[in-house]
Design a protein around this motif. Structure first.
Motif, PDB file in Angstrom:
ATOM      1  N   ASN A  97      21.527   0.104  42.640  1.00 59.35           N
ATOM      2  CA  ASN A  97      22.472   0.261  41.373  1.00 59.35           C
ATOM      3  C   ASN A  97      22.607   1.915  40.611  1.00 59.35           C
ATOM      4  OD1 ASN A  97      22.419  -2.270  41.659  1.00 59.35           O
ATOM      5  ND2 ASN A  97      21.272  -2.864  40.008  1.00 59.35           N
ATOM      6  N   VAL A  98      21.387   2.584  40.979  1.00 61.84           N
ATOM      7  CA  VAL A  98      21.337   3.902  40.493  1.00 61.84           C
ATOM      8  C   VAL A  98      22.378   4.600  41.167  1.00 61.84           C
ATOM      9  CG1 VAL A  98      19.793   5.796  40.329  1.00 61.84           C
ATOM     10  CG2 VAL A  98      18.885   3.548  39.498  1.00 61.84           C
ATOM     11  N   THR A  99      22.365   4.527  42.464  1.00 63.80           N
ATOM     12  CA  THR A  99      23.197   5.281  43.464  1.00 63.80           C
ATOM     13  C   THR A  99      24.534   4.866  42.869  1.00 63.80           C
ATOM     14  OG1 THR A  99      21.451   5.413  45.266  1.00 63.80           O
ATOM     15  CG2 THR A  99      23.903   5.860  45.711  1.00 63.80           C
ATOM     16  N   THR A 100      24.948   3.529  42.947  1.00 64.37           N
ATOM     17  CA  THR A 100      26.366   3.518  42.422  1.00 64.37           C
ATOM     18  C   THR A 100      26.870   3.970  41.273  1.00 64.37           C
ATOM     19  OG1 THR A 100      25.933   1.052  43.511  1.00 64.37           O
ATOM     20  CG2 THR A 100      27.915   1.481  41.946  1.00 64.37           C
ATOM     21  N   MET A 101      25.968   3.899  40.109  1.00 62.73           N
ATOM     22  CA  MET A 101      26.412   4.810  38.764  1.00 62.73           C
ATOM     23  C   MET A 101      26.479   6.143  39.016  1.00 62.73           C
ATOM     24  SD  MET A 101      27.241   2.337  37.153  1.00 62.73           S
ATOM     25  CE  MET A 101      27.797   3.447  35.774  1.00 62.73           C
ATOM     26  N   LEU A 102      25.730   6.778  39.722  1.00 58.36           N
ATOM     27  CA  LEU A 102      25.353   8.215  39.900  1.00 58.36           C
ATOM     28  C   LEU A 102      26.913   8.622  40.718  1.00 58.36           C
ATOM     29  CD1 LEU A 102      22.060   9.227  41.306  1.00 58.36           C
ATOM     30  CD2 LEU A 102      23.097   9.797  39.285  1.00 58.36           C
ATOM     31  N   LEU A 103      27.406   7.854  41.146  1.00 57.64           N
ATOM     32  CA  LEU A 103      28.849   8.125  41.985  1.00 57.64           C
ATOM     33  C   LEU A 103      29.897   7.718  41.090  1.00 57.64           C
ATOM     34  CD1 LEU A 103      27.965   6.825  45.814  1.00 57.64           C
ATOM     35  CD2 LEU A 103      27.928   9.160  44.935  1.00 57.64           C
ATOM     36  N   PHE A 104      29.734   6.519  40.249  1.00 62.82           N
ATOM     37  CA  PHE A 104      30.967   6.190  39.781  1.00 62.82           C
ATOM     38  C   PHE A 104      31.180   6.631  38.472  1.00 62.82           C
ATOM     39  CE2 PHE A 104      32.023   2.891  42.578  1.00 62.82           C
ATOM     40  CZ  PHE A 104      33.341   2.377  42.240  1.00 62.82           C
ATOM     41  N   THR A 105      29.966   7.072  37.839  1.00 63.15           N
ATOM     42  CA  THR A 105      30.264   7.707  36.446  1.00 63.15           C
ATOM     43  C   THR A 105      31.156   8.919  36.293  1.00 63.15           C
ATOM     44  OG1 THR A 105      28.015   6.598  35.844  1.00 63.15           O
ATOM     45  CG2 THR A 105      28.833   8.544  34.337  1.00 63.15           C
ATOM     46  N   PRO A 106      31.015   9.945  37.026  1.00 64.86           N
ATOM     47  CA  PRO A 106      31.942  11.093  36.943  1.00 64.86           C
ATOM     48  C   PRO A 106      33.327  10.845  37.137  1.00 64.86           C
ATOM     49  CG  PRO A 106      29.925  11.645  38.435  1.00 64.86           C
ATOM     50  CD  PRO A 106      29.831  10.336  38.133  1.00 64.86           C
ATOM     51  N   VAL A 107      33.588  10.016  38.127  1.00 68.62           N
ATOM     52  CA  VAL A 107      34.931   9.435  38.308  1.00 68.62           C
ATOM     53  C   VAL A 107      35.530   8.858  37.095  1.00 68.62           C
ATOM     54  CG1 VAL A 107      36.332   8.213  39.986  1.00 68.62           C
ATOM     55  CG2 VAL A 107      34.659   9.573  40.900  1.00 68.62           C
ATOM     56  N   THR A 108      34.608   7.959  36.716  1.00 69.97           N
ATOM     57  CA  THR A 108      35.121   7.144  35.452  1.00 69.97           C
ATOM     58  C   THR A 108      35.341   8.047  34.192  1.00 69.97           C
ATOM     59  OG1 THR A 108      34.019   5.257  36.079  1.00 69.97           O
ATOM     60  CG2 THR A 108      34.929   5.232  34.010  1.00 69.97           C
ATOM     61  N   ILE A 109      34.686   9.108  33.825  1.00 63.98           N
ATOM     62  CA  ILE A 109      34.627   9.897  32.963  1.00 63.98           C
ATOM     63  C   ILE A 109      35.914  11.039  33.023  1.00 63.98           C
ATOM     64  CG2 ILE A 109      33.701  11.958  31.773  1.00 63.98           C
ATOM     65  CD1 ILE A 109      31.140  10.829  32.075  1.00 63.98           C
ATOM     66  N   ARG A 110      36.244  11.264  34.296  1.00 66.84           N
ATOM     67  CA  ARG A 110      37.470  11.992  34.403  1.00 66.84           C
ATOM     68  C   ARG A 110      38.689  11.542  34.425  1.00 66.84           C
ATOM     69  NH1 ARG A 110      39.689  15.370  33.011  1.00 66.84           N
ATOM     70  NH2 ARG A 110      40.554  17.104  34.051  1.00 66.84           N
ATOM     71  N   LEU A 111      38.716  10.057  34.836  1.00 64.76           N
ATOM     72  CA  LEU A 111      39.678   9.177  34.648  1.00 64.76           C
ATOM     73  C   LEU A 111      40.028   8.829  33.200  1.00 64.76           C
ATOM     74  CD1 LEU A 111      42.100   7.261  36.097  1.00 64.76           C
ATOM     75  CD2 LEU A 111      40.243   5.676  36.122  1.00 64.76           C
ATOM     76  N   CYS A 112      38.987   8.551  32.485  1.00 62.50           N
ATOM     77  CA  CYS A 112      39.304   8.490  31.061  1.00 62.50           C
ATOM     78  C   CYS A 112      39.968   9.616  30.274  1.00 62.50           C
ATOM     79  CB  CYS A 112      38.090   8.057  30.331  1.00 62.50           C
ATOM     80  SG  CYS A 112      37.589   6.136  31.077  1.00 62.50           S
ATOM     81  N   GLU A 113      39.226  10.836  30.658  1.00 61.61           N
ATOM     82  CA  GLU A 113      40.063  12.084  30.051  1.00 61.61           C
ATOM     83  C   GLU A 113      41.453  12.079  30.275  1.00 61.61           C
ATOM     84  OE1 GLU A 113      35.880  14.761  29.947  1.00 61.61           O
ATOM     85  OE2 GLU A 113      37.388  15.015  31.574  1.00 61.61           O
ATOM     86  N   VAL A 114      41.746  11.971  31.606  1.00 55.55           N
ATOM     87  CA  VAL A 114      43.179  12.030  32.192  1.00 55.55           C
ATOM     88  C   VAL A 114      43.913  10.984  31.372  1.00 55.55           C
ATOM     89  CG1 VAL A 114      44.715  11.624  33.893  1.00 55.55           C
ATOM     90  CG2 VAL A 114      42.680  12.961  34.303  1.00 55.55           C
ATOM     91  N   LEU A 115      43.489   9.717  30.854  1.00 55.87           N
ATOM     92  CA  LEU A 115      44.336   8.815  30.415  1.00 55.87           C
ATOM     93  C   LEU A 115      44.164   9.004  29.018  1.00 55.87           C
ATOM     94  CD1 LEU A 115      43.954   5.790  32.805  1.00 55.87           C
ATOM     95  CD2 LEU A 115      45.745   7.689  32.781  1.00 55.87           C
TER      96      LEU A 115
END
Length: 835
Positions: A442-460
């Protein structure tokens, strides 16, 4: 671009800034004239004029929004202080060209800020006095702007009176002083208690036990002791390896004479028995402990008998020590410590890392007082360095990965796949996170997903906090679907007696988690029904707030060890002050609402694709190669026993490989992106949980659960056992670490299943334990490791969420998911009888 005035003079020995002449805005000119007292020697500023000619020139005006990165790298002052003090400006009016906020300033006009520079300090004014005066003005401005911002956001009719603001400021300082003083006094007392009791250590005795002879020893009791802790080390297991009845075991018998009561009555013998089973694999070693109540000052006798299949002697180590508190008192102390830590985190009195450190210190002091103070080496052994190595290695990989622009590219692609529909995109992200976490940590998954999600939300222009909380919740749900997805599942199937149920365990959990997911997605939409995922302000205001946060963090991280660093820090504080005034003006004039749905997604996609592209294709190829190999090794580590590398070693080796391939020279930049606060929080949390286990908190919860199950009538015992285990595990895992709780509950549940008077099958109890321990991590922010990691990365990006923000969404999701899992287990094992 050196610093120069209207007369064309150039000023040496100062950071180079391009300065243009503009007029000061009315608000800031008014601030310079009366509301903000300038430094000594400065002339008064006329609000109607941009540059008073008679000013003595200590403060200058610059437009809000300058990007300081260029001159911070170009201009460091290396001249001595006398030279800087002697250089004077005859004209105090300068302006700073600002490329970072150029678009917004073109709309609103070029604003001006006061730039206080070390070069403009008078000779009679010391450097330290100038820095302290500047920081006082900065802190006062932060308080005033913070009050006005909070008043405007909450629409409160706060009187615009200096007396009210001054009283609120004094109240805040008083509360701050009380908090710091109280915590400091409490920490000093705990430190004194911890230092008063020495580390006595354990004296281990080597025994050679055989069926032909027994071992016995008489111990002199202590008057102030209520418990005797006996430790055994050797080839031991907590429960019987099989049900054949021919298990090899050790019987520990403790006897003591009870002289309480009438002196004419004959003393009674009090006997305690403890059965310890031997591991058939003599190569494995473990340590087991048991505490016994002792009475008064009477002599205690310990006898150990061995029941073996052969006459060969078995080596065994034994140690004992007296404790000064009963089990109930220790459990009460542990509960109070845990409640205190949660109070510090919930009410955000201190940072959660400091809260965990304070809890660890108090728990260690409690252990020292009762007579079980651990040594420093022992405390270090409590830390799970495999988890810390996994986190550190993956943080290095993600930090290098972010340099390629891959996260921006993924954000745009996700927006394109969702066709501008926000909820479709959120559900897609949550589903992908749940599927990945079923096979990855689970930790690995969130380490990979959190930066993508933050950048996506900033764009939108979305609020990243809401989306991140949803993602981490579904990550914890998806991790429970397989035997390798979550640490509690790994601990359960790693038990010797439970290894054979690997396939059945995965089948049971997979079906149940699918049902949980089917209910969780509509529930998530229901919980977000009245929440606005879009930011309430337009994107330029959101970006301005984020910019203020980044500049403030940058200023706080600069240590004023030299004059040059102090100058840079003061310039950054001026930057923050100007941006806060600009933000206040924009919030005052903002009266529009953004649309709830993006209708022009096709046009936005084209613009985003042009703006967000892969910046370094070669580095991206290297990162994908190393990251793919690391993930592949994670899979092999779960299925191939021949690979002698833990997850921590795989992550560390992958980080070293990528550092070499990426040819990183400025290593400090990569280390700045490592979440050191998160790593320290986990280290303190491991110490805290192990100390609470030594205070018998976890063991007490398991024993009380077993007693409750035994009290239920036999025909309803399985139903009650499933319900109790699910909810006790869920609530306990939301409050304490689920790894030590799972390890403690497994032998308790196995002993229940072997008890002929109870008659419960072991598999349903293990499934209930897995559902509760895995899904219970969604209850609180510190209930699961993935929650803490996600919160730490979000905080580093300026989007940290609090304990209560997570609790409002996570706890209802945990309740409903546990209800669904409990109903599934009841139908499968009570109604259908799928055991």
């Amino acid at each position: 671009m050196p610093l120069e005035g209207r007369d064309g003079r150039r000023y040496p020995g100062a950071p180079e800034v391009e300065l243009l002449q503009t007029s000061a805005p009315p608000g800031l000119a008014e601030l310079a004239a009366g509301k903000r007292r300038p430094p000594r020697g400065a002339g008064g500023a006329d609000p109607s004029h941009s540059c008073p000619s008679g000013a003595a020139g200590q403060s200058s005006w610059a437009p809000a929004g300058q990007e300081f990165a260029s001159f911070l790298t170009e201009g460091r002052s290396h001249s001595p202080l006398p030279q800087m003090s002697s250089s004077r400006s005859k004209d105090s009016c300068f302006t700073e060209n600002t490329p970072l906020l150029r678009n917004s300033l073109q709309e609103k006009g070029s604003g001006c800020i006061p730039v206080y520079h070390p070069e403009f300090i008078t000779a009679e004014e010391s450097w330290e006095d100038g820095s302290a005066d500047w920081e006082r003005r900065y802190l006062l401005s932060r308080e005033v702007s913070g009050l006005s911002a909070s008043a405007s956001s909450e629409k409160a009719d706060l009187p615009d009176s200096p007396h009210v603001r001054l009283r609120l400021s004094k109240l805040r300082r008083c509360v701050q002083w009380l908090k710091v003083t109280g915590l400091f006094v409490f920490v000093v007392l705990c430190s004194i208690l911890f230092s008063l009791y020495p580390d006595q250590g354990k004296l281990w005795q080597l025994l050679a036990l055989s069926p032909l002879e027994n071992y016995s020893v008489n111990l002199s009791s202590h008057g102030d002791s209520t418990l005797l802790q006996v430790d055994l080390a050797g080839s031991l297991v907590a429960s019987a390896p099989s049900r054949s009845g021919r298990e090899e075991r050790l019987l520990v018998e403790l006897t003591q004479a009870d002289t309480s009561g009438s002196r004419w009555r004959r003393p009674q013998q009090v006997t305690h028995n403890w059965t310890v089973y031997l591991n058939p694999r003599r190569s494995e070693r473990s340590v087991m402990s048991r505490t016994f109540e002792v009475l008064g000052r009477e002599t205690v006798s310990i006898s150990i008998r061995a029941s073996l299949q052969q006459t060969q002697a078995v080596p065994l180590l034994m140690a004992y020590q007296y404790l000064r508190a009963s089990v109930e008192a220790q459990v009460t102390i542990a509960t109070a410590i845990l409640a205190g830590v949660y109070a510090l985190i919930i009410f955000e009195i201190v940072h959660r890392t400091l809260a965990a450190m304070l809890g660890s210190l108090v728990a260690l002091a409690a252990l020292a007082v009762i007579g079980d103070r651990p040594s420093l080496t022992h405390v270090v052994e409590w830390i799970d360095f495999e988890t810390l190595a996994l986190l550190f290695g993956m943080m290095i990989l993600v930090a290098i990965f972010s340099e390629t622009g891959f996260f921006d590219y993924c954000a745009v692609k996700a927006y394109r796949l969702s066709r501008g529909r926000v909820w479709a995109m959120i559900i897609m992200l949550c589903l992908i996170a749940a599927v990945l976490s079923a096979f990855l940590d689970n930790v690995t998954t969130m380490l990979l997903f959190t930066p993508v999600t933050i950048r996506l939300c900033e764009v939108l222009n979305l609020d990243p906090r809401q989306v991140l909380i949803a993602e981490v919740i579904f990550t914890n749900i998806g991790g429970a679907a397989t035997a390798i997805g979550d640490p509690p599942n790994v601990i359960i199937v790693s038990n010797q007696e439970l290894r054979k149920m690997f396939a059945g365990f995965t089948a049971h959990m997979f079906i149940g988690i699918c049902l949980v997911l089917l209910v969780s997605f509509p529930l998530l939409r229901l919980l977000y029904w009245n929440r606005k995922l879009y930011n309430k302000e337009p994107s330029e205001i959101v970006e301005l707030k984020h910019e203020i946060h980044v500049w403030r963090l940058t200023a706080q991280r600069i240590s004023p060890a030299s004059r040059e660093e102090t100058a840079v820090r003061r310039l950054l504080l001026g930057k923050v002050l100007a941006l806060e005034h600009l933000l206040a003006r924009r919030l005052h004039t903002f009266h529009r609402q953004i649309s709830q749905e993006d209708k022009n997604w096709e046009t936005n996609i084209q613009e985003l694709q042009k703006k967000h592209r892969i910046s370094d294709g070669i580095l991206l190829a290297k990162c994908l190669t190393v990251l793919g190999f690391v993930i592949f090794m994670f899979f092999l580590n779960s299925f191939v026993p021949g690979i002698h590398l833990d997850l921590g070693w795989i992550a560390i080796l992958g980080a070293i490989w990528l550092l070499i391939l990426a040819d990183i020279h400025d290593f400090e930049i990569i280390l700045h992106r490592v979440e050191w606060a998160t790593l320290l929080f986990f280290a303190a949390l491991f110490v805290l949980m192990e100390a609470l286990a030594h205070l018998h908190l976890i063991e007490y919860v398991g024993e009380q659960t077993a007693l409750l199950i035994k009290m239920v009538p036999e025909e309803q015992r399985l139903t009650a056992a499933i319900v109790l285990v699910v909810w006790v595990s869920a609530l306990a895992s939301s409050l304490i670490d689920n790894i030590p709780f799972t390890a403690t509950m497994i032998p308790v549940l196995l002993n229940l299943s072997r008890d002929p008077e109870v008659g419960l099958p072991a598999p349903p109890l293990m499934y209930a334990l897995a559902f509760g321990a895995c899904l219970g991590g969604n209850g609180t922010l510190i209930g699961a490791s993935a929650n803490v990691v996600c919160a730490g990365i979000a905080e580093q990006h300026g989007y940290g969420f609090s304990f209560m923000e997570f609790f409002r969404l996570g706890f209802p999701m945990m309740i409903v998911s546990c209800v669904v899992g409990m109903c599934y287990l009841l139908v499968a094992h009570v109604v259908v009888g799928w055991n």
